[in-house]
Structure formats: C-alpha cells, structure tokens
Design a protein around this motif. Structure first.
Motif, mmCIF file in Angstrom:
data_model
loop_
_atom_site.group_PDB
_atom_site.id
_atom_site.type_symbol
_atom_site.label_atom_id
_atom_site.label_comp_id
_atom_site.label_asym_id
_atom_site.label_seq_id
_atom_site.Cartn_x
_atom_site.Cartn_y
_atom_site.Cartn_z
ATOM 1 N N VAL A 57 67.256 81.016 -91.660
ATOM 2 C CA VAL A 57 67.493 81.447 -90.279
ATOM 3 C C VAL A 57 66.944 80.424 -89.291
ATOM 4 O O VAL A 57 67.572 80.103 -88.285
ATOM 5 N N ARG A 58 65.757 79.901 -89.601
ATOM 6 C CA ARG A 58 65.157 78.933 -88.673
ATOM 7 C C ARG A 58 65.998 77.663 -88.566
ATOM 8 O O ARG A 58 66.195 77.119 -87.486
ATOM 9 N N MET A 59 66.501 77.192 -89.688
ATOM 10 C CA MET A 59 67.358 76.001 -89.659
ATOM 11 C C MET A 59 68.645 76.282 -88.872
ATOM 12 O O MET A 59 69.097 75.462 -88.082
ATOM 13 N N ALA A 60 69.239 77.457 -89.109
ATOM 14 C CA ALA A 60 70.475 77.811 -88.399
ATOM 15 C C ALA A 60 70.209 77.934 -86.891
ATOM 16 O O ALA A 60 71.052 77.521 -86.074
ATOM 17 N N GLN A 61 69.040 78.465 -86.533
ATOM 18 C CA GLN A 61 68.703 78.597 -85.116
ATOM 19 C C GLN A 61 68.584 77.215 -84.466
ATOM 20 O O GLN A 61 69.093 76.997 -83.355
ATOM 21 N N ALA A 62 67.936 76.298 -85.163
ATOM 22 C CA ALA A 62 67.792 74.941 -84.626
ATOM 23 C C ALA A 62 69.147 74.247 -84.524
ATOM 24 O O ALA A 62 69.430 73.544 -83.542
ATOM 25 N N GLN A 63 70.007 74.434 -85.540
ATOM 26 C CA GLN A 63 71.341 73.815 -85.500
ATOM 27 C C GLN A 63 72.162 74.332 -84.328
ATOM 28 O O GLN A 63 72.869 73.570 -83.665
ATOM 29 N N HIS A 64 72.066 75.631 -84.032
ATOM 30 C CA HIS A 64 72.815 76.185 -82.908
ATOM 31 C C HIS A 64 72.274 75.663 -81.581
ATOM 32 O O HIS A 64 73.032 75.503 -80.625
ATOM 33 N N TYR A 65 70.973 75.404 -81.508
ATOM 34 C CA TYR A 65 70.435 74.834 -80.272
ATOM 35 C C TYR A 65 70.889 73.377 -80.114
ATOM 36 O O TYR A 65 71.272 72.957 -79.016
ATOM 37 N N LEU A 66 70.883 72.625 -81.208
ATOM 38 C CA LEU A 66 71.202 71.193 -81.132
ATOM 39 C C LEU A 66 72.692 70.936 -80.897
ATOM 40 O O LEU A 66 73.069 69.869 -80.432
ATOM 41 N N SER A 67 73.543 71.892 -81.225
ATOM 42 C CA SER A 67 74.981 71.742 -80.984
ATOM 43 C C SER A 67 75.328 72.316 -79.600
ATOM 44 O O SER A 67 75.247 73.534 -79.394
ATOM 45 N N PRO A 68 75.701 71.449 -78.623
ATOM 46 C CA PRO A 68 76.018 71.960 -77.279
ATOM 47 C C PRO A 68 77.087 73.051 -77.292
ATOM 48 O O PRO A 68 77.012 74.018 -76.534
#
Length: 361
Positions: free
Chosen positions: A107-118
C-alpha cells in the motif's frame, strides 16, 4: 464499548495498576504556553484522583495542561491508545501514537506511486474536491426551502456559483487550477453563512470571510477549532489502516504535517463541523461569552470547547443506513470506510476506482 475521552482539567495522567488515573489540580489555573519558559506544571497535581478503565478508552484528547511520563507512554502504546494534544488556545499541536499496528509495504509503495504520477494524483485530488463541494451544496440546499424568499433566492444563486465551479473540476489540468476552483467555491460558501444562520444569529456573530492564523472573530474561531478536530478525527482513522498520513494528493506533502488527513477532511468538514456549528449557534448553546480575545486573535474559551466537544462526540456516534452495506453506520465509521476506499483504489484503480463520499441523507 471503547470511545474517545476528552480531558479538559489540568493535572497528571498516570498508570494506576492496569488502568488510568487523572490526578487533577485543586486550582485549575493554567499559564498560557507562550508565557511559560520553565516548562514546569502551573499547579501541583494535588486534587481529586479520577480513575477510568483503560478498556473503555479508544483515544485521548488532552485540552488541559497534563503531565505524562514514559511509563504512561509505554502503557498507552501497549493498549493501542493514541493521544492528541491541544495548546492553550485549543489548537491541535501533536499526536502520540503507538507503533502502527497495520503496515503494508504494498500500500505504501502504491501510495507513493500515485503521488509521483501527476495523472494518477490529479484523479484522486479531483475526487476529494468534487466530494467536498457536493457535500457543501447538500448543506446549503437544506436551508434554501427553510428561508424567506429574498434570502432563499440569494442562497440559491450561491449554490449555482458553486455548482459552476464544481462543473469545471473535470477540465482542471493540474492541482493549482483545481485548488483555485475549490478556493473560489469555498469563499462563496462562507459568504453564504450569514444567510443560513439567520438574522438573529448573524447579528451576534458577524462574519463575512474566512480568516485564520489568528481567527479574527468568534465564527472564524469556531471554524478553526472545529477543523483542527476534524483533522485529528481523520488522522485517527488513517492510523487504523495501512495508509501513510504524510503522503497526500490534493495538498502538497510537507514537513511536520499529516497532509493526507487534510485531503480527506475536506470531504467531512461540511458533515461533521459546519453542521455542528450551525446547530450550536441556532440553538443558542454557543454564545459570544464563550470567546476571548488574545494575542490579536479570537479564541474559544474552555467552557465553549466543552460544549462543542460534547456535541461533536454525539454527532460522531450518529448513524445512517448505508446503501451498499445495508446496515447502520456511524459518522465516525464513515471516515474509516473512506480510508478503505482509498486503499482499494491505490491497489487496483481500474477494478475499484475511488469515489469520495457524497451525502445521501
């Protein structure tokens, strides 16, 4: 049944065998935080001792000047009880939270990926704003048929302006444009408060715009106090999930703040805080005498905070029939469900896309 405990008295909170006890001060006289350079208790804890069962405590909200020690912190951590601290003026200042019981690297990785993708970030940010404006309109439209004609027409026009800003959300190309639309809608919303509060309340509590840091008048003070509580309520529920409270999508993540609670709180402010303020003012439970001027700002006194907390606690326990789950869910539980919806989106956005809570009642 576990529930939050709100401690307004000053004194010492300690472990007493396998339960908790608050040792109160006899003279409940507290020195304002900015005037105390020694860090010592304003008064010794030599008053009444109030024990309470730890099994009934879901969380602690400390509004008084309360001393704690490491033995208590260890005990609270073992029991999984978070503590939220508020300063002399009732502003939320800090949290003491046990080691996170629910962790998920996925979940933490997915959360970071969603933040990093505009693109992915914008999808979530739009949902937060859209749900917030929908709920604001729900509150406003409740009052339209209950007002005399001139005020009802003016409120209806404000609703249409906010609906116009809401219709622009799908075409917003980035976060700053989205936040500009949200800001214009909120300005229009706050300018309508005098209409919804009615003439009698509006004369007691004049209000024309939202002002923070410091709040300039009693109504701004109420909104600031209520919003800080809303952030802590959302944060409490985020901690019950695997979400990282520092990684957000609408508000920019930064140091020393749990920005994801700001994102989700936008949805719940109209439901939890704004409606509470309207009811307390219209019923006359909060009066001008419950406020004080300090350091160039206006703040809620302790008596006013107690009234507000008692009402908000009742509101959090209020239930509605959930359409999908087909059972009654408390307002507080709705916040937790919102966190779970966000987790499902982060893990599989195509299969389970996030849609912010739209009030249906």
């Amino acid at each position: 049944m576990k529930r939050p405990f709100y401690l307004f008295s000053s004194g010492r909170l300690r472990r007493q065998h396998n339960t908790l006890a608050l040792e109160k001060t006899i003279m409940d006289c507290r020195i304002p935080d900015e005037e105390d350079t020694e860090g010592l208790p304003s008064q010794p804890a030599d008053g009444q001792r109030l024990p309470f069962a730890v099994e009934s405590v879901e969380s602690l909200y400390l509004f008084g000047e309360i001393d704690i020690n490491t033995k208590l912190v260890t005990f609270l951590a073992q029991q999984g009880i978070p503590v939220f601290f508020f300063d002399y003026y009732g502003n939320y200042t800090a949290s003491l939270y046990p080691r996170q019981p629910v962790i998920s690297g996925r979940v933490r990785m997915a959360q970071a990926q969603h933040y990093l993708s505009p693109k992915k970030r914008l999808v979530l940010a739009k949902e937060f704003v859209d749900a917030a404006l929908f709920n604001i309109l729900r509150v406003m439209r409740y009052y339209v048929p209950r007002l005399p004609e001139p005020e009802a027409l003016a409120l209806q026009e404000s609703c249409e302006q906010i609906e116009g800003e809401r219709s622009r959300i799908p075409s917003c190309p980035d976060i700053p444009t989205l936040m500009s639309a949200e800001g214009r809608a909120r300005d229009c919303y706050y300018q309508s408060w005098q209409l919804m509060l009615g003439e009698a309340v509006a004369q007691k509590f004049p209000f024309d715009k939202r002002e923070r840091r410091p709040p300039s008048n009693p109504l701004n003070a109420l909104i600031s106090f209520g919003n800080s509580l809303c952030y802590s309520i959302v944060l409490r529920q985020i901690y019950r999930t695997a979400l990282d409270p520092t990684v957000s999508f609408l508000h920019e993540p930064g140091d020393r703040r749990f920005s994801l609670s700001l994102d989700l709180a936008e949805i719940f402010k109209p439901l939890l805080i704004d409606r509470a303020i309207f009811k307390l003012l219209k019923n006359g439970e909060i009066q001008p005498k419950h406020f004080e001027q300090r350091l160039g700002g206006c703040y809620l006194k302790e008596e006013g905070r107690k009234i507000f907390m008692a009402h908000l606690d009742q509101r959090l326990q209020k239930t509605v029939l959930h359409r999908q789950l087909n059972r009654h869910i408390s307002y507080e539980r709705l916040v937790r469900l919102e966190c779970h919806k966000l987790v499902r989106h982060l893990c599989d956005a195509k299969q389970d896309p996030y849609q912010g809570l739209h009030m249906w009642w």
